[in-house]
Motif scaffolding. Structure first.
Motif, PDB file in Angstrom:
ATOM      1  N   VAL A 269       2.283   6.391  75.192  1.00  0.00           N
ATOM      2  CA  VAL A 269       3.151   5.344  74.645  1.00  0.00           C
ATOM      3  C   VAL A 269       2.971   4.075  75.475  1.00  0.00           C
ATOM      4  CG1 VAL A 269       5.510   4.692  74.020  1.00  0.00           C
ATOM      5  CG2 VAL A 269       4.807   7.089  73.870  1.00  0.00           C
ATOM      6  N   ILE A 270       2.828   2.942  74.796  1.00  0.00           N
ATOM      7  CA  ILE A 270       2.696   1.648  75.475  1.00  0.00           C
ATOM      8  C   ILE A 270       3.932   0.804  75.167  1.00  0.00           C
ATOM      9  CG2 ILE A 270       1.259  -0.424  75.736  1.00  0.00           C
ATOM     10  CD1 ILE A 270      -1.088   1.328  74.649  1.00  0.00           C
ATOM     11  N   TYR A 271       4.490   0.200  76.233  1.00  0.00           N
ATOM     12  CA  TYR A 271       5.697  -0.625  76.105  1.00  0.00           C
ATOM     13  C   TYR A 271       5.382  -2.062  76.507  1.00  0.00           C
ATOM     14  CZ  TYR A 271       7.955   3.970  76.282  1.00  0.00           C
ATOM     15  OH  TYR A 271       8.320   5.268  76.042  1.00  0.00           O
ATOM     16  N   ASP A 272       6.064  -2.998  75.858  1.00  0.00           N
ATOM     17  CA  ASP A 272       5.990  -4.414  76.223  1.00  0.00           C
ATOM     18  C   ASP A 272       7.138  -4.691  77.196  1.00  0.00           C
ATOM     19  OD1 ASP A 272       6.526  -7.261  76.208  1.00  0.00           O
ATOM     20  OD2 ASP A 272       5.193  -7.420  74.478  1.00  0.00           O
ATOM     21  N   CYS A 273       6.802  -5.012  78.448  1.00  0.00           N
ATOM     22  CA  CYS A 273       7.836  -5.186  79.479  1.00  0.00           C
ATOM     23  C   CYS A 273       8.574  -6.509  79.349  1.00  0.00           C
ATOM     24  CB  CYS A 273       7.210  -5.099  80.869  1.00  0.00           C
ATOM     25  SG  CYS A 273       6.430  -3.520  81.185  1.00  0.00           S
ATOM     26  N   GLU A 274       7.914  -7.521  78.823  1.00  0.00           N
ATOM     27  CA  GLU A 274       8.564  -8.831  78.683  1.00  0.00           C
ATOM     28  C   GLU A 274       9.603  -8.798  77.567  1.00  0.00           C
ATOM     29  OE1 GLU A 274       5.807 -12.438  79.904  1.00  0.00           O
ATOM     30  OE2 GLU A 274       4.861 -11.246  78.346  1.00  0.00           O
ATOM     31  N   LYS A 275       9.237  -8.175  76.450  1.00  0.00           N
ATOM     32  CA  LYS A 275      10.149  -8.122  75.305  1.00  0.00           C
ATOM     33  C   LYS A 275      11.073  -6.911  75.359  1.00  0.00           C
ATOM     34  CE  LYS A 275       6.809 -10.424  72.273  1.00  0.00           C
ATOM     35  NZ  LYS A 275       5.659 -10.112  71.423  1.00  0.00           N
ATOM     36  N   GLY A 276      10.711  -5.923  76.183  1.00  0.00           N
ATOM     37  CA  GLY A 276      11.506  -4.696  76.225  1.00  0.00           C
ATOM     38  C   GLY A 276      11.408  -3.927  74.926  1.00  0.00           C
ATOM     39  N   THR A 277      10.161  -3.800  74.415  1.00  0.00           N
ATOM     40  CA  THR A 277       9.969  -3.119  73.132  1.00  0.00           C
ATOM     41  C   THR A 277       8.883  -2.052  73.231  1.00  0.00           C
ATOM     42  OG1 THR A 277       8.390  -4.836  72.468  1.00  0.00           O
ATOM     43  CG2 THR A 277      10.659  -5.102  71.713  1.00  0.00           C
ATOM     44  N   HIS A 278       8.975  -1.082  72.320  1.00  0.00           N
ATOM     45  CA  HIS A 278       7.919  -0.088  72.162  1.00  0.00           C
ATOM     46  C   HIS A 278       6.784  -0.752  71.394  1.00  0.00           C
ATOM     47  CE1 HIS A 278       6.250   3.046  69.286  1.00  0.00           C
ATOM     48  NE2 HIS A 278       5.766   3.382  70.467  1.00  0.00           N
ATOM     49  N   LYS A 279       5.589  -0.678  71.948  1.00  0.00           N
ATOM     50  CA  LYS A 279       4.465  -1.403  71.361  1.00  0.00           C
ATOM     51  C   LYS A 279       3.579  -0.510  70.496  1.00  0.00           C
ATOM     52  CE  LYS A 279       1.248  -4.931  73.022  1.00  0.00           C
ATOM     53  NZ  LYS A 279       0.623  -5.554  74.185  1.00  0.00           N
ATOM     54  N   LYS A 280       3.280   0.693  71.012  1.00  0.00           N
ATOM     55  CA  LYS A 280       2.287   1.516  70.339  1.00  0.00           C
ATOM     56  C   LYS A 280       2.369   2.952  70.838  1.00  0.00           C
ATOM     57  CE  LYS A 280      -2.527   0.592  69.271  1.00  0.00           C
ATOM     58  NZ  LYS A 280      -3.726  -0.113  69.730  1.00  0.00           N
ATOM     59  N   THR A 281       2.100   3.908  69.954  1.00  0.00           N
ATOM     60  CA  THR A 281       1.972   5.316  70.366  1.00  0.00           C
ATOM     61  C   THR A 281       0.620   5.836  69.907  1.00  0.00           C
ATOM     62  OG1 THR A 281       4.360   5.709  70.266  1.00  0.00           O
ATOM     63  CG2 THR A 281       2.938   7.640  70.145  1.00  0.00           C
ATOM     64  N   LEU A 282      -0.102   6.463  70.824  1.00  0.00           N
ATOM     65  CA  LEU A 282      -1.381   7.109  70.504  1.00  0.00           C
ATOM     66  C   LEU A 282      -1.223   8.587  70.813  1.00  0.00           C
ATOM     67  CD1 LEU A 282      -3.672   4.613  72.459  1.00  0.00           C
ATOM     68  CD2 LEU A 282      -3.143   4.529  70.028  1.00  0.00           C
ATOM     69  N   ASN A 283      -1.958   9.433  70.092  1.00  0.00           N
ATOM     70  CA  ASN A 283      -1.852  10.866  70.324  1.00  0.00           C
ATOM     71  C   ASN A 283      -3.152  11.438  70.870  1.00  0.00           C
ATOM     72  OD1 ASN A 283       0.874  11.557  69.479  1.00  0.00           O
ATOM     73  ND2 ASN A 283       0.232  10.788  67.491  1.00  0.00           N
ATOM     74  N   SER A 284      -2.996  12.424  71.753  1.00  0.00           N
ATOM     75  CA  SER A 284      -4.150  13.132  72.301  1.00  0.00           C
ATOM     76  C   SER A 284      -3.889  14.629  72.139  1.00  0.00           C
ATOM     77  CB  SER A 284      -4.336  12.777  73.770  1.00  0.00           C
ATOM     78  OG  SER A 284      -5.409  13.505  74.318  1.00  0.00           O
TER      79      SER A 284
ATOM     80  N   GLU B  53       2.807  -6.961  82.382  1.00  0.00           N
ATOM     81  CA  GLU B  53       3.284  -7.237  81.019  1.00  0.00           C
ATOM     82  C   GLU B  53       3.487  -5.986  80.172  1.00  0.00           C
ATOM     83  OE1 GLU B  53       0.614 -10.178  79.430  1.00  0.00           O
ATOM     84  OE2 GLU B  53       1.209 -11.662  80.941  1.00  0.00           O
ATOM     85  N   THR B  54       2.725  -4.934  80.467  1.00  0.00           N
ATOM     86  CA  THR B  54       2.903  -3.702  79.687  1.00  0.00           C
ATOM     87  C   THR B  54       3.003  -2.494  80.618  1.00  0.00           C
ATOM     88  OG1 THR B  54       0.514  -3.316  79.423  1.00  0.00           O
ATOM     89  CG2 THR B  54       1.600  -4.605  77.704  1.00  0.00           C
ATOM     90  N   LEU B  55       3.546  -1.416  80.071  1.00  0.00           N
ATOM     91  CA  LEU B  55       3.668  -0.143  80.775  1.00  0.00           C
ATOM     92  C   LEU B  55       3.097   0.931  79.865  1.00  0.00           C
ATOM     93  CD1 LEU B  55       5.068   1.513  83.187  1.00  0.00           C
ATOM     94  CD2 LEU B  55       6.945   1.829  81.593  1.00  0.00           C
ATOM     95  N   ILE B  56       2.300   1.828  80.445  1.00  0.00           N
ATOM     96  CA  ILE B  56       1.745   2.926  79.651  1.00  0.00           C
ATOM     97  C   ILE B  56       2.299   4.236  80.203  1.00  0.00           C
ATOM     98  CG2 ILE B  56      -0.363   3.241  81.073  1.00  0.00           C
ATOM     99  CD1 ILE B  56      -1.889   3.540  78.355  1.00  0.00           C
ATOM    100  N   SER B  57       2.541   5.197  79.316  1.00  0.00           N
ATOM    101  CA  SER B  57       3.041   6.500  79.767  1.00  0.00           C
ATOM    102  C   SER B  57       2.285   7.615  79.071  1.00  0.00           C
ATOM    103  CB  SER B  57       4.540   6.637  79.467  1.00  0.00           C
ATOM    104  OG  SER B  57       4.749   6.763  78.077  1.00  0.00           O
ATOM    105  N   SER B  58       2.205   8.767  79.749  1.00  0.00           N
ATOM    106  CA  SER B  58       1.662   9.969  79.110  1.00  0.00           C
ATOM    107  C   SER B  58       2.732  11.043  79.167  1.00  0.00           C
ATOM    108  CB  SER B  58       0.386  10.432  79.817  1.00  0.00           C
ATOM    109  OG  SER B  58       0.616  10.705  81.187  1.00  0.00           O
ATOM    110  N   SER B  59       2.684  11.954  78.221  1.00  0.00           N
ATOM    111  CA  SER B  59       3.762  12.944  78.104  1.00  0.00           C
ATOM    112  C   SER B  59       3.213  14.330  77.791  1.00  0.00           C
ATOM    113  CB  SER B  59       4.728  12.503  77.001  1.00  0.00           C
ATOM    114  OG  SER B  59       5.601  13.558  76.629  1.00  0.00           O
ATOM    115  N   GLU B  60       4.042  15.339  78.111  1.00  0.00           N
ATOM    116  CA  GLU B  60       3.703  16.729  77.798  1.00  0.00           C
ATOM    117  C   GLU B  60       3.632  16.964  76.280  1.00  0.00           C
ATOM    118  OE1 GLU B  60       3.682  19.195  80.629  1.00  0.00           O
ATOM    119  OE2 GLU B  60       3.620  17.294  81.702  1.00  0.00           O
ATOM    120  N   ASP B  61       4.158  16.003  75.482  1.00  0.00           N
ATOM    121  CA  ASP B  61       4.047  16.155  74.019  1.00  0.00           C
ATOM    122  C   ASP B  61       2.707  15.610  73.502  1.00  0.00           C
ATOM    123  OD1 ASP B  61       4.271  13.378  73.961  1.00  0.00           O
ATOM    124  OD2 ASP B  61       6.322  13.356  73.216  1.00  0.00           O
ATOM    125  N   ASP B  62       1.755  15.366  74.416  1.00  0.00           N
ATOM    126  CA  ASP B  62       0.381  14.922  74.090  1.00  0.00           C
ATOM    127  C   ASP B  62       0.312  13.509  73.538  1.00  0.00           C
ATOM    128  OD1 ASP B  62      -0.307  17.565  74.743  1.00  0.00           O
ATOM    129  OD2 ASP B  62      -0.165  18.219  72.660  1.00  0.00           O
TER     130      ASP B  62
END
Length: 315
Positions: free
Chosen positions: A46-61, A34-43
């Motif tokens: 990002v979490i995506y909703d796969c069913e709706k095809g939407t950006h759900k949330k961004t957290l920073n590290s 149902e969701t996809l999580i990603s990590s990036s070199e920009d620290d």
């Protein structure tokens, strides 16, 4: 709809997300797809909703950086490696962006991280030439294996054994319940010229092991005897990047990104190239994974692309 050649060839980009300012270095689907999580070199995470095809949330590290992100068995927590400060692995609550626990021990960059498919154990491997076995419930490492080179590692789909690739030439299989006795099987593969192993995955049916590299070749071997099955080639990796390769959920196809921004697909059974999928990826596609439950593919450069089969062609 079944995943067969013409369905794979019909895949096209349904949505592109531009949430990141730098390269996405790892992605992971939740077990329910149902969701996809990603990590990036920009620290950022990002979490995506796969069913709706939407950006759900961004957290920073921003403090520690983030790489090799993986969901745990709870859908609101994840583990990731660090790119700044030190090489500690961190266990994060996605609900409130707070760290639940730290797992210190590695003294150099963590290059492999994977969760057990059945419980709270996870494996990490580092350029310090060690593999560590952990449990989410305890900050102390459960076991350490010292190796002779850079490791790649992963669990089998049952979570009973794990495979470790060492020095880009040998694969060792360990029983999780008695790994301290050493491997119960070892295979040696012909060494690749000019490239290193950067990833290892079991097929969902447990019969094959996929070894990805930072070069122009991907290996498919038998998971029981280590016999080479396929050498997958034809994708471009001219930048020495650890391009991810992964299986479809039915173990029939292998997907990989390439530095020319396209997705290459092979038949796991024959090794024949099934499709080359074009996208408006602006740079090298380091991440490519198929959703475990839905007919959907995700690939990432700096942007994230969601792919779906073109149903019109099916009618």
């Amino acid at each position: 709809m079944k995943l067969v050649d013409h369905v794979v060839q019909s895949f096209c980009v349904a949505k592109v997300f531009r949430e990141n300012t730098d390269r996405i270095n790892s992605i992971d689907f939740s077990a329910n797809g149902e969701t996809l999580i990603s990590s990036s070199e920009d620290d950022s995470i990002v979490i995506y909703d796969c069913e709706k095809g939407t950006h759900k949330k961004t957290l920073n590290s921003k403090k520690y950086g983030v790489d090799l992100i993986h969901y745990t068995h709870a859908p609101n927590t994840a583990v990731h490696s660090s790119t700044k400060v030190d090489d500690t692995i961190r266990y994060l609550s996605l609900h409130d962006n707070k760290y639940i626990r730290y797992f210190p021990g590695h003294t150099k960059k963590v290059v492999t991280l994977c969760m057990s498919p059945v419980d709270d154990s996870f494996l990490s491997g580092s350029l310090d030439k060690s593999i560590r076995l952990w449990d989410l419930r305890s900050p102390g490492c459960q076991g350490v294996m010292h190796l002779t080179g850079r490791p790649v590692a992963n669990f089998d789909p049952e979570g009973l054994i794990f495979a470790v690739g060492v020095n880009s030439q040998s694969v060792k299989l360990y029983d999780l319940r008695s790994y301290e006795k050493g491997p119960f099987n070892s295979f040696k593969l012909p060494q690749d010229k000019d490239c290193d192993w950067t990833g290892l995955k079991f097929s969902p049916d447990g019969k094959m092991i996929l070894i990805s590299t930072n070069g122009q070749v991907i290996h498919l071997i038998d998971a029981f005897q280590g016999k080479p099955l396929q050498t997958l080639m034809g994708h471009i990796n001219n930048k020495g990047l650890p391009l991810e390769a992964s299986f479809s959920p039915d173990s029939q196809f292998v997907f990989s990104g390439s530095t020319d921004g396209r997705i290459h697909v092979w038949s796991a059974k024959t090794g024949v190239k099934t499709a080359v999928l074009n996208c408006d990826h602006t740079g090298p596609v380091q991440c490519a994974q198929f959703n475990p439950k839905y007919m959907m593919l995700a690939s990432a450069c700096t942007n994230m692309a969601f792919w779906l089969p073109n149903i019109d062609e099916e009618m």
